[in-house]
Design a protein around this motif. Structure first.
Motif, mmCIF file in Angstrom:
data_model
loop_
_atom_site.group_PDB
_atom_site.id
_atom_site.type_symbol
_atom_site.label_atom_id
_atom_site.label_comp_id
_atom_site.label_asym_id
_atom_site.label_seq_id
_atom_site.Cartn_x
_atom_site.Cartn_y
_atom_site.Cartn_z
ATOM 1 N N MET A 33 9.868 -16.382 26.709
ATOM 2 C CA MET A 33 8.645 -17.156 26.908
ATOM 3 C C MET A 33 7.364 -16.349 26.696
ATOM 4 O O MET A 33 6.319 -16.910 26.412
ATOM 5 C CB MET A 33 8.636 -17.770 28.311
ATOM 6 N N ASN A 34 7.423 -15.007 26.829
ATOM 7 C CA ASN A 34 6.226 -14.184 26.730
ATOM 8 C C ASN A 34 5.912 -13.850 25.270
ATOM 9 O O ASN A 34 6.748 -13.294 24.561
ATOM 10 C CB ASN A 34 6.421 -12.897 27.543
ATOM 11 N N ILE A 85 12.529 -16.992 19.348
ATOM 12 C CA ILE A 85 12.021 -18.290 19.793
ATOM 13 C C ILE A 85 11.119 -18.092 21.006
ATOM 14 O O ILE A 85 11.582 -17.775 22.108
ATOM 15 C CB ILE A 85 13.196 -19.235 20.133
ATOM 16 N N ASN A 86 9.819 -18.288 20.804
ATOM 17 C CA ASN A 86 8.825 -18.068 21.854
ATOM 18 C C ASN A 86 8.646 -19.357 22.674
ATOM 19 O O ASN A 86 7.687 -20.091 22.499
ATOM 20 C CB ASN A 86 7.502 -17.624 21.220
ATOM 21 N N ALA A 91 14.087 -28.151 30.478
ATOM 22 C CA ALA A 91 14.728 -29.389 30.004
ATOM 23 C C ALA A 91 14.012 -29.907 28.755
ATOM 24 O O ALA A 91 14.648 -30.428 27.827
ATOM 25 C CB ALA A 91 14.707 -30.443 31.111
ATOM 26 N N GLU A 92 12.676 -29.732 28.720
ATOM 27 C CA GLU A 92 11.894 -30.245 27.589
ATOM 28 C C GLU A 92 12.109 -29.428 26.320
ATOM 29 O O GLU A 92 12.108 -29.975 25.215
ATOM 30 C CB GLU A 92 10.393 -30.234 27.937
ATOM 31 N N THR A 93 12.289 -28.113 26.476
ATOM 32 C CA THR A 93 12.366 -27.255 25.285
ATOM 33 C C THR A 93 13.795 -27.060 24.764
ATOM 34 O O THR A 93 13.971 -26.590 23.638
ATOM 35 C CB THR A 93 11.770 -25.861 25.578
ATOM 36 N N LEU A 94 14.798 -27.392 25.565
ATOM 37 C CA LEU A 94 16.188 -27.133 25.157
ATOM 38 C C LEU A 94 16.540 -27.728 23.781
ATOM 39 O O LEU A 94 17.138 -27.029 22.955
ATOM 40 C CB LEU A 94 17.169 -27.641 26.211
ATOM 41 N N PRO A 95 16.200 -29.011 23.502
ATOM 42 C CA PRO A 95 16.573 -29.569 22.188
ATOM 43 C C PRO A 95 15.988 -28.763 21.028
ATOM 44 O O PRO A 95 16.676 -28.498 20.034
ATOM 45 C CB PRO A 95 15.989 -30.993 22.224
ATOM 46 N N PHE A 96 14.719 -28.336 21.162
ATOM 47 C CA PHE A 96 14.071 -27.539 20.121
ATOM 48 C C PHE A 96 14.789 -26.203 19.949
ATOM 49 O O PHE A 96 15.074 -25.768 18.821
ATOM 50 C CB PHE A 96 12.601 -27.313 20.502
ATOM 51 N N TYR A 143 20.085 -23.393 33.236
ATOM 52 C CA TYR A 143 19.914 -23.475 31.788
ATOM 53 C C TYR A 143 20.808 -22.467 31.080
ATOM 54 O O TYR A 143 21.317 -22.735 29.989
ATOM 55 C CB TYR A 143 18.438 -23.263 31.412
ATOM 56 N N TYR A 144 21.001 -21.322 31.697
ATOM 57 C CA TYR A 144 21.947 -20.341 31.152
ATOM 58 C C TYR A 144 23.316 -21.006 30.990
ATOM 59 O O TYR A 144 23.982 -20.873 29.958
ATOM 60 C CB TYR A 144 22.033 -19.143 32.101
#
Length: 408
Positions: A33-34, A85-86, A91-96, A143-144
């Motif tokens: 994320m950073n 992947i930054n 839950a929102e970013t998982l598909p991307f 998520y892991y």
């Protein structure tokens, strides 16, 4: 066997990943994320691509400041840059994130997933400041597990701070173990110390290793290495002597030839210069405290108690707690743990040479974490220190990776 691959989650600056690459694994994607850490990962991805393409001089041009970062990144295939992947994992970013990883895999199976969610939430200090259940970082393990369910790797490595063992009286660890078992894995945990992997640092981490239930494996045995090396004599000896506020961000020539430790660990890896040997500027008050701390440690083997300083040097009203806020790196043995707070100030990491009278540089901190000297941490001195403090030591990661490779 050289083509075993992995996905790196919560990748940070890539210490864990670098160890696995050195052991012969191939990264599919890094998720982090950073932005600064992602930029570091993109630069390191460029290094590996150019090295494998016999074009390493083009990477060295970047380290010397001859080309820009964009010039460097444009030298490698776009999909490799895209594979860093930054994104925050949610839950929102998982598909991307899944879409990018799927395109990188192109039908291949995943051998391994590595990484550990941000550890501040599990640290003792972090727990003192926040309500455990309300901190979303405590639930990132879910998520892991989703990555395990989707990609079905043969094995995984989950790294975290020892505080995870006692978080919520051990209930968080139980939740992680139960969720992973439901996903079809057996797993076990141990507290491993970086100093037993030839890292010159006393750094304990919980390493959870899991494997598919049908593989009939068990947690590997790691031999304890008795360290024979020292910070001043072996780790710092070839770096130019500088004072507070001095140093070069880009090319820095070594002041001495390499030695056995630097050579055998790959910290000095063939080129005649390094980078980021830059120290912080300190005011006269701090520098006077540094001299007292170094004298006390080097000559008497005693740590400085802040409350016992001359009154004119004491600037903090709190003299009851954090009395060890000024600490010298152990010149005769291994360093105490490097943590992300090093980005705020260097008082806890004072260089043991009283003549230099400063806190350690970015490069010295990176060496304590066993990063090779051509590893470049992007953006600024502050962000570089933070990335280094959060990283898994490369040699520790490599030692774990070699055992995982044997098992697979």
């Amino acid at each position: 066997m050289n083509n075993l691959n992995f996905i790196d989650l919560f990748a940070g600056a890539g210490g864990l990943s670098e160890g696995f690459i050195r052991a012969g694994f191939e990264p599919i994607a890094h998720v982090e994320m950073n932005k600064d850490a992602c930029d570091t990962l993109k630069t390191r991805t460029s290094f590996h691509y150019l090295k494998n393409s016999n074009r390493i001089n083009e990477y060295h041009d970047y380290l010397k400041g001859k080309i820009t970062r964009d010039d460097l990144w444009n030298k490698i295939p776009k999909h490799l840059i895209k594979s860093v992947i930054n994104k925050e994992i949610s839950a929102e970013t998982l598909p991307f994130i899944f879409d990018i990883i799927d395109s990188e895999l192109n039908g291949k199976e995943v051998d391994l997933i590595i990484g550990g969610p941000p550890c501040q939430a599990y640290s003792v200090a972090g727990r003192a400041r926040k309500n455990m259940d309300d901190d979303p970082r405590n639930h990132l393990y879910k998520y892991y597990v989703k990555f395990l369910e989707r990609y079905n790797p043969k094995m995984f490595v989950f790294e975290n701070v020892p505080g995870i063992l006692s978080a919520n009286n051990g209930q968080y660890l139980d939740l992680i173990f139960n969720a992973v078992k439901e996903a079809g894995y057996e797993l076990d945990k141990k507290v491993l110390n970086a100093k037993n992997f030839n890292v010159l640092q006393d750094r304990k981490r919980v390493i959870i290793i899991g494997w598919k239930k049908n593989l009939n494996l068990k947690y590997p045995d790691f031999e304890e290495v008795i360290n024979q090396f020292e910070i001043s004599k072996d780790l710092f000896s070839d770096l130019p002597k500088i004072k507070s506020g001095q140093g070069e961000w880009k090319e820095t020539k070594y002041s001495k030839k390499t030695n056995h430790y630097l050579e055998s660990t790959g910290i000095r890896n063939g080129i005649d210069f390094t980078t980021q040997h830059v120290s912080r500027f300190n005011n006269e008050n701090d520098l006077e405290i540094y001299k007292i701390a170094v004298d006390k440690w080097v000559n008497d083997g005693k740590r400085l108690n802040y409350a016992e300083l001359p009154k004119r040097l004491i600037k903090h009203s709190n003299t009851k707690s954090f009395t060890n806020r000024f600490q010298v790196v152990n010149h005769k043995g291994v360093s105490h743990t490097v943590v992300a707070h090093i980005c705020a100030d260097g008082h806890y990491y004072i260089h043991p040479d009283i003549e230099q009278n400063r806190s350690i540089t970015v490069r010295e901190a990176a060496r304590i974490q066993s990063f090779p000297d051509d590893y470049f941490f992007e953006s600024s001195r502050t962000t570089a220190f933070k990335q280094i403090g959060n990283a898994v030591p490369v040699l520790m990661a490599e030692g774990i990776a070699k055992k995982i490779k044997e098992m697979i």
